[in-house]
Structures are given as C-alpha cells and as structure tokens.
Motif scaffolding. Structure first.
Motif, PDB file in Angstrom:
ATOM      1  N   ALA A 183       0.815  -1.088  -0.086  1.00 32.72           N
ATOM      2  CA  ALA A 183       0.097  -0.087   0.066  1.00 32.72           C
ATOM      3  C   ALA A 183       0.880   1.164   0.166  1.00 32.72           C
ATOM      4  O   ALA A 183       0.485   2.180  -0.691  1.00 32.72           O
ATOM      5  N   ALA A 184       1.964   1.252   0.746  1.00 30.90           N
ATOM      6  CA  ALA A 184       2.812   2.403   0.796  1.00 30.90           C
ATOM      7  C   ALA A 184       3.549   2.686  -0.584  1.00 30.90           C
ATOM      8  O   ALA A 184       3.773   3.689  -0.839  1.00 30.90           O
ATOM      9  N   LEU A 185       3.976   1.526  -1.203  1.00 29.29           N
ATOM     10  CA  LEU A 185       4.485   1.586  -2.464  1.00 29.29           C
ATOM     11  C   LEU A 185       3.556   2.051  -3.511  1.00 29.29           C
ATOM     12  O   LEU A 185       4.038   3.174  -4.250  1.00 29.29           O
ATOM     13  N   ARG A 186       2.305   1.785  -3.424  1.00 32.10           N
ATOM     14  CA  ARG A 186       1.381   2.395  -4.247  1.00 32.10           C
ATOM     15  C   ARG A 186       1.039   3.710  -4.070  1.00 32.10           C
ATOM     16  O   ARG A 186       0.650   4.464  -4.890  1.00 32.10           O
ATOM     17  N   ALA A 187       1.288   4.361  -3.052  1.00 34.02           N
ATOM     18  CA  ALA A 187       0.859   5.552  -2.473  1.00 34.02           C
ATOM     19  C   ALA A 187       2.108   6.592  -2.836  1.00 34.02           C
ATOM     20  O   ALA A 187       1.900   7.724  -3.145  1.00 34.02           O
ATOM     21  N   LEU A 188       3.357   5.961  -3.355  1.00 32.86           N
ATOM     22  CA  LEU A 188       4.288   6.804  -3.807  1.00 32.86           C
ATOM     23  C   LEU A 188       4.062   7.257  -5.334  1.00 32.86           C
ATOM     24  O   LEU A 188       3.230   6.689  -5.943  1.00 32.86           O
ATOM     25  N   PRO A 189       4.854   8.372  -5.765  1.00 32.97           N
ATOM     26  CA  PRO A 189       4.337   8.989  -7.019  1.00 32.97           C
ATOM     27  C   PRO A 189       5.052   7.701  -8.127  1.00 32.97           C
ATOM     28  O   PRO A 189       5.729   7.135  -8.074  1.00 32.97           O
ATOM     29  N   GLN A 190       3.878   7.691  -9.083  1.00 28.17           N
ATOM     30  CA  GLN A 190       4.132   6.448 -10.137  1.00 28.17           C
ATOM     31  C   GLN A 190       4.359   7.081 -11.364  1.00 28.17           C
ATOM     32  O   GLN A 190       4.140   8.048 -11.678  1.00 28.17           O
ATOM     33  N   THR A 191       5.128   6.274 -11.991  1.00 27.93           N
ATOM     34  CA  THR A 191       5.603   6.482 -13.475  1.00 27.93           C
ATOM     35  C   THR A 191       4.969   5.401 -14.263  1.00 27.93           C
ATOM     36  O   THR A 191       5.087   4.179 -13.980  1.00 27.93           O
ATOM     37  N   THR A 192       4.801   5.720 -15.544  1.00 29.44           N
ATOM     38  CA  THR A 192       4.329   4.597 -16.681  1.00 29.44           C
ATOM     39  C   THR A 192       5.259   4.487 -17.603  1.00 29.44           C
ATOM     40  O   THR A 192       5.779   5.871 -18.363  1.00 29.44           O
ATOM     41  N   GLN A 211       3.139  -1.961 -21.040  1.00 37.97           N
ATOM     42  CA  GLN A 211       3.112  -0.622 -20.228  1.00 37.97           C
ATOM     43  C   GLN A 211       3.061  -0.920 -18.831  1.00 37.97           C
ATOM     44  O   GLN A 211       2.220  -1.558 -18.288  1.00 37.97           O
ATOM     45  N   TRP A 212       4.301  -0.504 -18.346  1.00 38.86           N
ATOM     46  CA  TRP A 212       4.641  -0.778 -16.919  1.00 38.86           C
ATOM     47  C   TRP A 212       4.223   0.453 -16.182  1.00 38.86           C
ATOM     48  O   TRP A 212       4.670   1.729 -16.418  1.00 38.86           O
ATOM     49  N   THR A 213       3.817   0.336 -14.714  1.00 40.66           N
ATOM     50  CA  THR A 213       3.600   1.448 -13.745  1.00 40.66           C
ATOM     51  C   THR A 213       4.167   1.080 -12.644  1.00 40.66           C
ATOM     52  O   THR A 213       4.031   0.083 -11.972  1.00 40.66           O
ATOM     53  N   GLY A 214       4.955   2.072 -12.029  1.00 46.11           N
ATOM     54  CA  GLY A 214       5.603   1.704 -10.819  1.00 46.11           C
ATOM     55  C   GLY A 214       6.533   2.802 -10.179  1.00 46.11           C
ATOM     56  O   GLY A 214       6.306   4.019 -10.836  1.00 46.11           O
ATOM     57  N   VAL A 215       7.053   2.553  -9.241  1.00 49.01           N
ATOM     58  CA  VAL A 215       7.932   3.642  -8.642  1.00 49.01           C
ATOM     59  C   VAL A 215       9.426   3.539  -9.370  1.00 49.01           C
ATOM     60  O   VAL A 215      10.041   2.784  -9.345  1.00 49.01           O
ATOM     61  N   PRO A 216       9.843   4.989 -10.017  1.00 51.34           N
ATOM     62  CA  PRO A 216      11.221   4.918 -10.419  1.00 51.34           C
ATOM     63  C   PRO A 216      12.149   4.191  -9.559  1.00 51.34           C
ATOM     64  O   PRO A 216      12.314   4.813  -8.264  1.00 51.34           O
ATOM     65  N   LEU A 217      13.137   3.409  -9.906  1.00 50.51           N
ATOM     66  CA  LEU A 217      14.249   2.865  -9.059  1.00 50.51           C
ATOM     67  C   LEU A 217      14.930   3.974  -8.580  1.00 50.51           C
ATOM     68  O   LEU A 217      15.290   3.993  -7.187  1.00 50.51           O
ATOM     69  N   PRO A 218      15.215   5.113  -9.400  1.00 52.15           N
ATOM     70  CA  PRO A 218      16.201   6.135  -8.591  1.00 52.15           C
ATOM     71  C   PRO A 218      15.514   6.742  -7.331  1.00 52.15           C
ATOM     72  O   PRO A 218      16.234   7.139  -6.468  1.00 52.15           O
ATOM     73  N   ASP A 219      14.203   6.844  -7.445  1.00 48.09           N
ATOM     74  CA  ASP A 219      13.517   7.446  -6.364  1.00 48.09           C
ATOM     75  C   ASP A 219      13.616   6.744  -5.191  1.00 48.09           C
ATOM     76  O   ASP A 219      14.132   7.279  -3.969  1.00 48.09           O
TER      77      ASP A 219
END
Lengths: 135, 371
Positions: free
Chosen positions: B258-267, B283-291
């Motif tokens: 839930a916390a990961l999904r609450a972070l800013p997401q990039t597609t 088409q992938w959506t998730g948290v950028p690794l650098p963040d």
C-alpha cells in the motif's frame, strides 16, 4: 592476400583455443567429454545419414526441380517445426510456452506449400509448352 | 577398391562447385558471425566479466536487446537450411581419396570437422533451448557460449585456408552457370524465407499473423506477455501476507505494498525481451528505481543488487549497474497494462529496465541492497 590469411589463421586459432579452454575449464561444464560426444554424434548423423538421404532423394528426382525445391523448403521448416510438434503440451505448467497448435500448423504449412509448388509446376509446364516467339 | 560415395564420379550434380559453395558460404558465414556478435552482447549483459564493463553498459535504445536477441535467434534459425545447403554443396569432398595427402591436409580436414561439429551443436542446442527442451547432460548456456568461440575460430581458420578459392569465385563468372545452380540457390533462399516468416512473429509484431512455429508468441494463451518462469515454478504463488520491500543504504527503510502504491508512480512502455528470442512491449507502472534509492540515501552512480522472493534459481538475485539504476525509466513495476501484476509476471513488484535481457528483469522483488 598473405597478411589477411595469416591474420585469419592466427585469429581463428586463438578463438578456437579460447573456446576449447573455456569448455574444459568452466566449472559448470562438469564433463566436457559429453559435449564432444554430442557434437561428434550430430556430425555423424548429419553427414552420414541425413546428407546421404538428401543426395539419394535428389538423384531420384533429377528433372523435377519444383518438387526438389518444395522438399528443401519442407525439410528446412520441418527442422524448426517438428521439434515444436513433438514437444507440444510439454510446457512444465507454463501455458505461455508452446501455446500454438503446432501439429495443425505443420499440416497447414505442408498443404499450403504443396499447393504453391503444384501451381509453380503447372506454370512451368505451360511456359515450356508455349510456342517460342520467332527470331 | 573405391566403392559407393568413394567412387570417382559418385556425385553427379553439376550445381555443386566452388561458386555455389562460395555463395552459400557467404550467406551462412554472415548468419553465423551475426549470431556470434549478438550472442556476445547477450552474454556481456548477463555476465559482465568485470565491474568496469558493467558500468559502461548501454541503457539506450531501450529496445536494443530486443533487436539483438531477436536477430540472434532469427539468424540461428535461418542458418539451419543454410548450413544444410552449404554442407550439401561440398559433400563430395568428405569422400576424398586418399583421406589425407599430407599432415597439412589432415589438419585442414580436422579443422573442417571441428567447424561442422561446432556449428551443428550450436544450431541444435540453440533451437531446442527456445523450446526449453534439454535432452543433453551438459548445461546449455555455458556450452552454447564456449562452443560459439570454437565455431567462429574454426570458421576463420577455414576462411584462411580457402582464401584463394573464395577470392577466385567471389564474383560471378561471365559464363553461363551450370544447370541447377540457380535452382539450388533459389530453393535455399525460399527455405530461409519460409523458416523466418513462420517463426519471426515471436519478436516482430507485423509478422505475427504468419507465425506458425515459434515456441512463444506474445498475446497467445491468454497472456499479453509470455513468461519464462511461472510463479508455480519459482514457488512464489503465495506471497507472504506481511510482504514488504526492504531498501538498504545509509537510511534503510521498509515499505508495504500500500505504501509503495502511494508513492508517485511513473508509466513507461518497455519491452520484455527474452534470451530465447521472443519479445513484446508492455506498459509498466511503478516507482522509479532512482527515487527508491535516493530515499535510502544512495547517491546517483550507485549499483544495487535486487533480490527475489524465489528460494533458488540462477536469477534469484540480479545486479543492476549504475546506468540502469540511475535511469528514470527503470521501475519497480507494480502494474502491467493498467492492471496489478499477476503472480506469473512478478506480483507484488518486479524490476523493469530499458535494454536488458528479460531474465535480469527480476520478478517477486523483496529487497534492494547497495553493491
């Protein structure tokens, strides 16, 4: 020509020895003799059985180039398709591995390519029988 | 007495001859060298021989590996009929008499035997690997890799030996070609075309309608993207209820889903490209690794190790060199095509980075550590 040949020879021998050394020393290749045995087995099967068969069939079909050509295409596609036909359904529980109806596709390919070859043979015969234009 | 194929004149096809051998040899040689070069790219991406090289690996174009590995498998398949035709064109030489005229002649023939055996082994193991079929007792990847060096080495030796003959027949002679040569070359070209057209759809979307025999096809079997290792095979179907991602660094932390999904997401649209030759965009959506890495106090330029939930397997952990770890499109993906990841695609979280082999896009990620 001589420097090119020397470079090719020395480079080739270096790569050849690199490959053999790697094969003999790679800790994950525990029995390099197995590799040698399989390579030699493939060589004997290909040159001893397969090519002999190809030459025999080819000699029997002298004068029928379209049929020969069709057999060449069928053999080539078969080398790729028949392993898939044999393995169809053996997907280790992974439905995305071998997902196509390979036997149906193979029969489809045989039929379609045979029809194309038959058509080519007919056209060839018609062209040969057509009166040639005068000089 | 010389009998059978050893008899003089046993092989009568006029289509055989040095010119035919040179034309077919050019086609086969090009296919094999392209296989070798693209195979090396794949090997270097998977097994960089040093940290130094890993730092310099390219992240662009993002579809680079898709092209090189797609070419690797397509050229390998095209080489099947080419190798057959080439060996047919020189087959009578196998029955030369006497078998060896001198030490040099014996060595030349031994090099040809090594070349043919190595090429046949490469084509055979490569083809069956795309089906995940391993009837031999040795490991595929290492054997395929080292045998490739042997094959290309033997090929160069062969070229050195045959150079004068190749040069003499490189250009088409002015005279009329012998009966049957054009038919042989046309049949070989047709065979290569047929093999390519009926298999290349696994990586070339516009050839998908013709794809009859590829062992994988994106979109087939109810899955947009094929998978190499299912959750059941990896033992990761049941993700622990208390699953969380651990990121280590100067300021380590843990996040639940839930916390990961609450972070800013990039597609990002990035391909999955497999060593076995198939590939397709997702088409992938998730948290950028650098963040995620900055949050743990890891500076740009850090390389990390990503660990999967799976208990074992050669790709349970993968190292992510700095160029990928810093890339804004490298994601810890949580969704594919707008839907949460399925277990087979790496639920709850997987890595997706531009221009990397699919096996390094670790699924079921649970931990990230600095290297």
């Amino acid at each position: 020509m001589r420097p090119v040949r020397t470079a090719l020879l020395l480079g080739g021998l270096t790569l050849l020895l690199t490959g053999l050394t790697g094969l003999l020393t790679d800790p994950r290749v525990t029995d390099p003799f197995d590799v040698l045995l399989w390579a030699a087995g493939l060589l004997v099967l290909h040159d001893g059985v397969w090519l002999a068969l190809v030459c025999g069939v080819g000699a029997a079909l002298t004068g029928r180039p379209v049929l020969r050509g069709w057999l060449v295409v069928v053999a080539a596609v078969g080398a790729v398709a028949v392993p898939a036909v044999l393995r169809a359904g053996d997907d280790h529980g992974n439905p995305t591995l071998l997902p196509l109806p390979y036997l149906r596709n193979w029969l489809l390919f045989l039929a379609a390519s045979a029809a194309t070859a038959a058509l080519a043979a007919l056209v060839r015969r018609a062209v040969r029988r057509a009166p040639r234009p005068g000089p | 007495m010389r009998r059978g194929p050893f008899r003089a004149g046993a092989f009568r096809s006029p289509a055989r001859g040095p010119r035919t051998a040179v034309v077919l040899g050019r086609w086969l040689g090009a296919a094999l060298l392209l296989c070798f070069a693209t195979g090396l790219v794949s090997h270097l991406l998977q097994d960089p021989p040093s940290r130094l090289l890993a730092v310099g690996l390219p992240t662009r174009p993002p579809w680079g590996y898709r092209v090189t590995q797609g070419l690797h498998v397509a050229c390998g398949l095209a080489a099947v009929p080419l190798a057959g035709a080439k060996l047919w064109s020189v087959y009578p030489r196998l029955f030369e008499w006497p078998p060896a005229r001198s030490v040099r002649h014996a060595l030349e023939r031994a090099a040809v035997a090594a070349l043919v055996a190595a090429v046949l082994l490469e084509l055979f193991t490569g083809l069956l690997n795309t089906l995940q079929w391993y009837p031999w007792p040795f490991p595929f990847r290492q054997t395929h890799y080292w045998t490739a060096w042997t094959a290309v080495g033997a090929l160069l030796v062969h070229l050195a030996v045959k150079a004068p003959e190749i040069a003499a027949h490189w250009r088409r002679a002015r005279s009329v070609p012998p009966a049957g040569r054009r038919a042989v070359l046309a049949a070989t070209a047709a065979a290569v075309g047929a093999v390519t057209l009926t298999t290349a759809g696994q990586s070339v979307p516009w050839l998908r309608a013709l794809d009859l025999f590829a062992p994988r096809r994106p979109g087939a079997g109810g899955s947009a993207l094929p998978v190499n290792r299912t959750a059941a095979q990896a033992g990761t179907v049941a993700v622990p209820a208390d699953w969380h991602l651990t990121v280590n660094g100067p300021t380590p932390y843990r996040l639940d889903l839930a916390a990961l999904r609450a972070l800013p997401q990039t597609t990002a649209v990035l391909p999955i490209a497999c060593v076995e030759g198939w590939s397709a965009n997702g088409q992938w959506t998730g948290v950028p690794l650098p963040d995620l890495l900055r949050r743990a106090g890891l500076p740009p330029g850090s390389a990390v190790r990503v660990t999967s939930l799976e208990a074992d397997g050669p790709y349970r952990t993968t190292d992510v060199p700095a160029p990928y770890a810093d890339h804004p499109r490298t994601l810890l993906a949580l969704a594919l095509d707008g839907r949460p990841l399925t277990p087979d695609h790496g639920f709850p979280a997987r890595l997706i980075a531009p221009d990397r082999p699919g096996v390094l896009q670790t699924k079921w990620v649970t931990r990230i550590d600095p290297l």
